[in-house]
Structures are given as structure tokens and as C-alpha cells.
Design an enzyme around this catalytic site. Structure first.
Site, PDB file in Angstrom:
ATOM      1  N   GLU A 184       0.839  -1.217   0.000  1.00 29.22           N
ATOM      2  CA  GLU A 184       0.000   0.000   0.000  1.00 29.22           C
ATOM      3  C   GLU A 184       0.871   1.263   0.000  1.00 29.22           C
ATOM      4  O   GLU A 184       0.489   2.317   0.507  1.00 29.22           O
ATOM      5  CB  GLU A 184      -0.932  -0.020   1.229  1.00 29.22           C
ATOM      6  CG  GLU A 184      -2.284   0.640   1.019  1.00 29.22           C
ATOM      7  CD  GLU A 184      -3.114   0.056  -0.096  1.00 29.22           C
ATOM      8  OE1 GLU A 184      -3.234  -1.182  -0.176  1.00 29.22           O
ATOM      9  OE2 GLU A 184      -3.633   0.845  -0.904  1.00 29.22           O
TER      10      GLU A 184
HETATM   11  C1  LIG Z   1       2.419  -9.603  -0.361  1.00 28.88           C
HETATM   12  C2  LIG Z   1       2.243  -8.434  -1.275  1.00 28.88           C
HETATM   13  C3  LIG Z   1       0.979  -8.078  -1.688  1.00 28.88           C
HETATM   14  C4  LIG Z   1       0.790  -6.985  -2.545  1.00 28.88           C
HETATM   15  N1  LIG Z   1      -0.471  -6.681  -2.939  1.00 28.88           N
HETATM   16  C5  LIG Z   1      -0.658  -5.688  -3.872  1.00 28.88           C
HETATM   17  C6  LIG Z   1      -1.956  -5.437  -4.426  1.00 28.88           C
HETATM   18  O1  LIG Z   1      -2.943  -6.096  -4.054  1.00 28.88           O
HETATM   19  N2  LIG Z   1      -2.083  -4.461  -5.357  1.00 28.88           N
HETATM   20  C7  LIG Z   1      -1.022  -3.722  -5.787  1.00 28.88           C
HETATM   21  O2  LIG Z   1      -1.173  -2.844  -6.623  1.00 28.88           O
HETATM   22  N3  LIG Z   1       0.222  -3.939  -5.248  1.00 28.88           N
HETATM   23  C8  LIG Z   1       0.424  -4.904  -4.340  1.00 28.88           C
HETATM   24  N4  LIG Z   1       1.700  -5.150  -3.837  1.00 28.88           N
HETATM   25  C9  LIG Z   1       2.812  -4.304  -4.305  1.00 28.88           C
HETATM   26  C10 LIG Z   1       3.267  -3.301  -3.250  1.00 28.88           C
HETATM   27  O3  LIG Z   1       2.307  -2.257  -3.102  1.00 28.88           O
HETATM   28  C11 LIG Z   1       4.647  -2.760  -3.645  1.00 28.88           C
HETATM   29  O4  LIG Z   1       5.576  -3.837  -3.558  1.00 28.88           O
HETATM   30  C12 LIG Z   1       5.080  -1.631  -2.707  1.00 28.88           C
HETATM   31  O5  LIG Z   1       4.256  -0.480  -2.882  1.00 28.88           O
HETATM   32  C13 LIG Z   1       6.535  -1.195  -2.948  1.00 28.88           C
HETATM   33  O6  LIG Z   1       6.803  -0.974  -4.292  1.00 28.88           O
HETATM   34  P1  LIG Z   1       8.032  -1.724  -4.977  1.00 28.88           P
HETATM   35  O7  LIG Z   1       7.997  -3.171  -4.591  1.00 28.88           O
HETATM   36  O8  LIG Z   1       7.994  -1.397  -6.437  1.00 28.88           O
HETATM   37  O9  LIG Z   1       9.302  -1.086  -4.289  1.00 28.88           O
HETATM   38  P2  LIG Z   1      10.273   0.034  -4.890  1.00 28.88           P
HETATM   39  O10 LIG Z   1       9.454   1.180  -5.384  1.00 28.88           O
HETATM   40  O11 LIG Z   1      11.258  -0.590  -5.809  1.00 28.88           O
HETATM   41  O12 LIG Z   1      10.999   0.469  -3.553  1.00 28.88           O
HETATM   42  C14 LIG Z   1      12.194  -0.132  -3.043  1.00 28.88           C
HETATM   43  C15 LIG Z   1      12.722   0.718  -1.886  1.00 28.88           C
HETATM   44  O13 LIG Z   1      13.099   2.017  -2.389  1.00 28.88           O
HETATM   45  C16 LIG Z   1      12.383   3.028  -1.719  1.00 28.88           C
HETATM   46  N5  LIG Z   1      12.036   4.084  -2.668  1.00 28.88           N
HETATM   47  C17 LIG Z   1      11.470   3.958  -3.897  1.00 28.88           C
HETATM   48  N6  LIG Z   1      11.296   5.163  -4.457  1.00 28.88           N
HETATM   49  C18 LIG Z   1      11.765   6.077  -3.588  1.00 28.88           C
HETATM   50  C19 LIG Z   1      11.863   7.495  -3.584  1.00 28.88           C
HETATM   51  N7  LIG Z   1      11.438   8.228  -4.598  1.00 28.88           N
HETATM   52  N8  LIG Z   1      12.384   8.090  -2.509  1.00 28.88           N
HETATM   53  C20 LIG Z   1      12.809   7.381  -1.453  1.00 28.88           C
HETATM   54  N9  LIG Z   1      12.744   6.033  -1.397  1.00 28.88           N
HETATM   55  C21 LIG Z   1      12.236   5.386  -2.451  1.00 28.88           C
HETATM   56  C22 LIG Z   1      11.147   2.349  -1.146  1.00 28.88           C
HETATM   57  O14 LIG Z   1      10.640   3.044  -0.008  1.00 28.88           O
HETATM   58  C23 LIG Z   1      11.685   0.972  -0.788  1.00 28.88           C
HETATM   59  O15 LIG Z   1      12.327   1.015   0.455  1.00 28.88           O
HETATM   60  C24 LIG Z   1       1.907  -6.232  -2.969  1.00 28.88           C
HETATM   61  C25 LIG Z   1       3.177  -6.560  -2.539  1.00 28.88           C
HETATM   62  C26 LIG Z   1       3.355  -7.655  -1.696  1.00 28.88           C
HETATM   63  C27 LIG Z   1       4.754  -8.003  -1.270  1.00 28.88           C
END
Ligand SMILES: Cc1cc2nc3c(=O)[nH]c(=O)nc-3n(C[C@H](O)[C@H](O)[C@H](O)COP(=O)(O)OP(=O)(O)OC[C@H]3O[C@@H](n4cnc5c(N)ncnc54)[C@H](O)[C@@H]3O)c2cc1C
Length: 334
Positions: A184
Site C-alpha cells: 500500500e
Molecule cells: C504480499 C504483497 C501483496 C501486494 N499486494 C498488492 C496489491 O494487491 N495491489 C497492488 O497494486 N500492489 C500490491 N503489492 C505491491 C506493493 O504495493 C509494492 O511492492 C510496494 O508499494 C513497494 O513498491 P516496490 O515493490 O515497487 O518497491 P520500490 O518502489 O522498488 O521500492 C524499493 C525501496 O526504495 C524506496 N524508494 C522507492 N522510491 C523512492 C523514492 N522516490 N524516494 C525514497 N525512497 C524510495 C522504497 O521506499 C523501498 O524502500 C503487494 C506486494 C506484496 C509483497
């Protein structure tokens, strides 16, 4: 790692075709129509794991016997005292209780603003509530879940070795809670949303709604509440000064926002919980001698102000330290 009942998996759609639904560039706005409720919901998921952990930990601490109390034996009929007599076990249990009940009050407060924004018939009341929701939703999502993890870890620790093994359920709560800080929108992104879009983006207007409400409360509180009201006033003054300084620094260097945002959100969260605890103390004061519920509320409020709220000082120092020390290494030096 956790939430094993959720059928989540990675799916790769190799060579698949995607179709755009509705107009281009409107997707994010459509998603945000449900986002505030969803984010509060995830915050409550973090809070709920912490509460479940607390309930088990209290039962265990009353039953598990180990060592004697520092002041001498309490359960003289037993080979040792229940661990709830030990200062450190009480610290863990009270930290859990103070964070859970503060979080429960805060999540109810944000939910009330969501309802007001949706159902009030007065446009000005609706607008104020919408702006408060915008401000407080990232705090609810990130702070409730950060505190949820801290709480479940304390609960696990109260169980000692039994907290690590599977049998008692405490390790599952730690694993289940962990996702709430990630999905989220990660808590790091919530913090950027709070500082960048909500505080700076509104020119401080959204923040003022909240600060003015707290000031109205502290101005109207009578002297019997001084032990809660005075530190609350100091916490608000600290938040205000920290915000003003950050706004100034951000004008000169865009890195300042991201460098400060996580600790900023935490100072905000602890200050918001201090407001909740002052409100709860007001409701309990005078009733503590007749009722254990109110006695427990008042004791926990005192613990919150004495032992938890002072965390804002180290967090504020980190915010004030700025971005410089984050950029001393280049990527190869990590
Ligand atoms: C079990 C599970 C269920 C999920 N369910 C859903 C769902 O139902 N629907 C859906 O849409 N998604 C879902 N997700 C996806 C989830 O919302 C994302 O994994 C989450 O929002 C983080 O995005 P990312 O994985 O792309 O991380 P990234 O964006 O790659 O982030 C990696 C790290 O970098 C940091 N970061 C990234 N950008 C910045 C910035 N600009 N400034 C500072 N720090 C930054 C982040 O805080 C994090 O620590 C799910 C994920 C999991 C693991």
C-alpha cells in the site's frame, strides 16, 4: 515471509497484450478514490497484530515464573515470581499497551474524519475533514504499522525462547506485521507524501487544522491536566519549529525533504498519539478510583508521557541534522 493465508504470488505475463482502460493519465486519480480507506485499513492491520501480540504477552507474563522481583519475593508460595514483576518486562508490556491504545484512538480519529469528509452536509466541514484526511492518512498508514512491528517484537521478546519458536504464535505476528510497512506504498513513500505533498504542498494549511485543534484543546484544559497538557504543548511547539526550519532548508536543497521525511513522520506520529493520550487522560481523570478501566488508562497515559513521548527529541535531532551526512559516500563506497 508472512500472511500465508493470502494467495499472493508473482505472475509474469510474457508476450501478453495490455489494453488501457478509460482515458490516459487518469488511472492514478481513479486509484486514489479508494486509497485513503485502504491505507487506514493497512495501518489498522499493523495495529491489530500488535494488539493480538499484547494480549498473549500479558497472559504469558502473568503465568511464566522466572527469578525474583528486585524488591524481594512477590509470589512466596511459588519457586519464583511471575515475570510481570520485572521492570524490563513491565517496560515492554506498557510500551505495547501505550502504543496500541494510542494507535486505536488515532485510527478512530482518522476514520471519523473520513466519515465527516464523506457524509457531512456542511461544505466547509467537509473540506476541513478532507484536508485533515489528506494530512493524516500517510501518518496512519506508516506510524501504525511501524509501531505495530515494534509492538509485535516486544510481545515476542516477553515470551523469551518461546517467542521464537512456532508453537506460541508470537513469531507469526512479527512476520505477518512486516508486510504492512511495505505494501500500500512503503512507509518511506508515505513519509515523502506527508512532508512533500501534504505539509509543503498545502503551504502548511492542512497542518494548521490539526495544530489549531490541539491548541484549542490545550487552551481549554484545566490545571488538573497540566501533567499531560504541558508536554503536549512543548511537543507541538517542537513540531512547528522543526517544520518551519525544514521548509526553509528545502528551498535551498531538494534532498532535505527526503533526508528528513521518515523521522519527521515519526515525530508527527508521537505528537499525534500524545494528543490522543491527553484526550483519554481527560476522560479518565477523576474516575480512576472507582474503575480499573480508567485507572489503567491514566497509568498508561502517564507512562506514555514519561517514557515514549521523549523519543521525539532524538528524532528531531536527526531531522535537524539534514541531508549532508547522507551524501558523504559515492555509490562505489557503500
Ligand atoms: C504480499 C504483497 C501483496 C501486494 N499486494 C498488492 C496489491 O494487491 N495491489 C497492488 O497494486 N500492489 C500490491 N503489492 C505491491 C506493493 O504495493 C509494492 O511492492 C510496494 O508499494 C513497494 O513498491 P516496490 O515493490 O515497487 O518497491 P520500490 O518502489 O522498488 O521500492 C524499493 C525501496 O526504495 C524506496 N524508494 C522507492 N522510491 C523512492 C523514492 N522516490 N524516494 C525514497 N525512497 C524510495 C522504497 O521506499 C523501498 O524502500 C503487494 C506486494 C506484496 C509483497
Amino acid at each position: 515471509m508472512g500472511i500465508k493465508a493470502s494467495a499472493t504470488c508473482v505472475m509474469n505475463f510474457d508476450g501478453a497484450t495490455g489494453w488501457i482502460v478509460d482515458a490516459p493519465n487518469k488511472g492514478l486519480a481513479a486509484m486514489f478514490t479508494m486509497m485513503n480507506y485502504e491505507r487506514l485499513g493497512v495501518g489498522i492491520q499493523g495495529l491489530a497484530t500488535g494488539e493480538r501480540s499484547y494480549q498473549s504477552a500479558v497472559d504469558y507474563a502473568r503465568e511464566r515464573i522466572q527469578s525474583r522481583a528486585p524488591t524481594g519475593p512477590q509470589a512466596k508460595d511459588k519457586a519464583a515470581d511471575p515475570i510481570i514483576v520485572h521492570p524490563d518486562v513491565r517496560r515492554m508490556l506498557l510500551t505495547m499497551k501505550a502504543l496500541n491504545e494510542g494507535g486505536r484512538a488515532f485510527s478512530s480519529y482518522v476514520a471519523m474524519q473520513l466519515d465527516t469528509a464523506k457524509f457531512s452536509e456542511d461544505p466547509a466541514t467537509r473540506k476541513r475533514a478532507e484536508e485533515l484526511v489528506a494530512l493524516l492518512t500517510p501518518v496512519a498508514k506508516a506510524f501504525l504499522t511501524d509501531m505495530g512491528l515494534e509492538t509485535t517484537i516486544h510481545g515476542q521478546q516477553v515470551f523469551g525462547g518461546h517467542g521464537f519458536i512456532r508453537e506460541w504464535g508470537q513469531e507469526q505476528l512479527v512476520r505477518d506485521c512486516r508486510i504492512t510497512q511495505i505494501y500500500e506504498g512503503t512507509n518511506g513513500i508515505q513519509a515523502l507524501d506527508l512532508v512533500g505533498r501534504k505539509v509543503i504542498g498545502s503551504g502548511g494549511a492542512f497542518y494548521r487544522h490539526f495544530a489549531e485543534e490541539i491548541k484549542a484543546f490545550t487552551d481549554s484544559a484545566d490545571s488538573s491536566l497540566a501533567e499531560f497538557v504541558e508536554p503536549l504543548k512543548a511537543a507541538i511547539a517542537n513540531l512547528e519549529q522543526m517544520t518551519a526550519e525544514l521548509l526553509e532548508r528545502a528551498k535551498a536543497n531538494p534532498n532535505e525533504i527526503g533526508a528528513a521525511s521518515v523521522e519527521y513522520l515519526q515525530v508527527f506520529g508521537y505528537t499525534a498519539y500524545a494528543y490522543m493520550w491527553a484526550l483519554m487522560a481527560r476522560a479518565a481523570l477523576g474516575k480512576q478510583d472507582q474503575d480499573d478501566f480508567y485507572a489503567s488508562k491514566l497509568g498508561t497515559a502517564r507512562f506514555y508521557f514519561a517514557r515514549i513521548l521523549p523519543r521525539i527529541h532524538s528524532l528531531t535531532a536527526a531531522v535537524k541534522a539534514g541531508s549532508e551526512s547522507l551524501y558523504l559516500l559515492d555509490a562505489a563506497q557503500f
